[in-house]
Design a protein around this motif. Sequence first.
Motif, PDB file in Angstrom:
ATOM      1  N   UNK A 189       0.716  -1.548   0.051  1.00 48.54           N
ATOM      2  CA  UNK A 189       0.077   0.161   0.119  1.00 48.54           C
ATOM      3  C   UNK A 189       0.614   1.037  -0.359  1.00 48.54           C
ATOM      4  N   UNK A 190       1.497   1.064   0.722  1.00 46.54           N
ATOM      5  CA  UNK A 190       2.626   1.989   0.418  1.00 46.54           C
ATOM      6  C   UNK A 190       3.758   2.526  -0.538  1.00 46.54           C
ATOM      7  N   UNK A 191       3.901   1.815  -1.184  1.00 43.38           N
ATOM      8  CA  UNK A 191       5.219   1.458  -2.354  1.00 43.38           C
ATOM      9  C   UNK A 191       3.809   1.868  -3.271  1.00 43.38           C
ATOM     10  N   UNK A 192       2.711   1.679  -3.126  1.00 37.34           N
ATOM     11  CA  UNK A 192       1.239   2.058  -4.817  1.00 37.34           C
ATOM     12  C   UNK A 192       2.032   3.558  -4.557  1.00 37.34           C
ATOM     13  N   UNK A 193       2.371   4.179  -3.519  1.00 39.62           N
ATOM     14  CA  UNK A 193       1.907   5.728  -3.460  1.00 39.62           C
ATOM     15  C   UNK A 193       3.837   6.391  -3.316  1.00 39.62           C
ATOM     16  N   UNK A 194       4.988   5.481  -3.481  1.00 36.78           N
ATOM     17  CA  UNK A 194       6.685   6.438  -2.914  1.00 36.78           C
ATOM     18  C   UNK A 194       7.370   5.544  -2.896  1.00 36.78           C
ATOM     19  N   UNK A 195       8.629   5.807  -3.292  1.00 37.69           N
ATOM     20  CA  UNK A 195       9.489   5.009  -3.612  1.00 37.69           C
ATOM     21  C   UNK A 195       9.997   4.150  -2.853  1.00 37.69           C
ATOM     22  N   UNK A 196       9.692   2.896  -2.662  1.00 39.14           N
ATOM     23  CA  UNK A 196       9.847   2.020  -1.272  1.00 39.14           C
ATOM     24  C   UNK A 196      10.316   0.989  -0.967  1.00 39.14           C
ATOM     25  N   UNK A 197      11.400   0.879  -0.320  1.00 39.15           N
ATOM     26  CA  UNK A 197      12.487  -0.381  -0.687  1.00 39.15           C
ATOM     27  C   UNK A 197      12.874  -0.580   1.111  1.00 39.15           C
ATOM     28  N   UNK A 198      12.403  -2.250   0.702  1.00 36.34           N
ATOM     29  CA  UNK A 198      12.007  -3.394   1.757  1.00 36.34           C
ATOM     30  C   UNK A 198      13.491  -4.044   2.733  1.00 36.34           C
ATOM     31  N   UNK A 199      12.969  -3.570   3.719  1.00 35.94           N
ATOM     32  CA  UNK A 199      14.517  -3.942   4.236  1.00 35.94           C
ATOM     33  C   UNK A 199      14.825  -5.586   4.710  1.00 35.94           C
ATOM     34  N   UNK A 200      13.357  -6.262   4.875  1.00 36.15           N
ATOM     35  CA  UNK A 200      13.033  -7.458   5.392  1.00 36.15           C
ATOM     36  C   UNK A 200      13.120  -8.857   5.023  1.00 36.15           C
ATOM     37  N   UNK A 201      13.317  -8.590   3.571  1.00 33.85           N
ATOM     38  CA  UNK A 201      13.473  -9.619   2.677  1.00 33.85           C
ATOM     39  C   UNK A 201      14.486 -10.977   3.633  1.00 33.85           C
ATOM     40  N   UNK A 202      15.608 -10.143   4.573  1.00 38.24           N
ATOM     41  CA  UNK A 202      16.523 -10.868   5.389  1.00 38.24           C
ATOM     42  C   UNK A 202      16.200 -12.654   5.672  1.00 38.24           C
ATOM     43  N   UNK A 203      14.868 -12.437   6.269  1.00 35.99           N
ATOM     44  CA  UNK A 203      13.954 -12.919   7.779  1.00 35.99           C
ATOM     45  C   UNK A 203      13.604 -14.262   6.527  1.00 35.99           C
ATOM     46  N   UNK A 204      13.898 -14.421   5.410  1.00 39.15           N
ATOM     47  CA  UNK A 204      13.661 -15.084   4.678  1.00 39.15           C
ATOM     48  C   UNK A 204      14.977 -16.282   3.562  1.00 39.15           C
ATOM     49  N   UNK A 205      16.647 -15.456   4.943  1.00 44.04           N
ATOM     50  CA  UNK A 205      17.078 -16.365   4.331  1.00 44.04           C
ATOM     51  C   UNK A 205      17.517 -17.158   5.844  1.00 44.04           C
ATOM     52  N   UNK A 206      16.748 -16.944   6.499  1.00 42.48           N
ATOM     53  CA  UNK A 206      16.927 -17.149   8.146  1.00 42.48           C
ATOM     54  C   UNK A 206      17.686 -16.397   8.909  1.00 42.48           C
ATOM     55  N   UNK A 207      17.431 -15.208   9.120  1.00 40.25           N
ATOM     56  CA  UNK A 207      17.572 -14.668   9.940  1.00 40.25           C
ATOM     57  C   UNK A 207      17.164 -13.918  10.727  1.00 40.25           C
TER      58      UNK A 207
END
Length: 179
Positions: free
Chosen positions: A64-82
């Motif tokens: 929802x926020x990315x539809x309005x702003x240039x957004x970068x998700x910093x949470x993908x590390x969770x999926x590598x076991x972080x």
Amino acid sequence: MKMTRSELLDVVYRFYPRGVQKIQRIYVPPGEPVYEDTEEHRRLVEAANRGRAEYPAWEAMIHRLGDRYGLQNESLHLFSGGADPAYSARIWLTDETALSFHVSLLGPYYGIHLPGIPEEEPVAREIAREIESTYPGYRPIPPEIGNEVVPDVAISVVLMGEAKIYMCLFSEVWTWVDP
């Protein structure tokens, strides 16, 4: 209800062992405690596992926020076991300036790290509304508490005596935006 330093330190100490450097076993003398073997670290890993399981709510909010702003998700590390303690993202306010925001997996807290430019205020208000509607009951940590050092905790690349409450509850990603 007013948030206190003591309340937040109780949360930090539940997930981070006191007095234990975060270094690998091969660098620790036999019989010395190792960070990854502590009950606190086990709780942090469990919180990250919950974060992976509950990721769809975060993903919907950042879309929802990315539809309005240039957004970068910093949470993908969770999926590598972080074992990250929070979901994190940043929104670009200008080509060179971003604000970051975080939703803790360790308690009902969030933070918005502002870079100190005029364009930040309306965006920060919108992010706060999105977080509070997606995560009812979550509260922002005030800077006067969040910036306090936790003297006896080490996290990731942050040495003992340098970790702040914000870093413990949101990760060292908190430091990536400098006001």
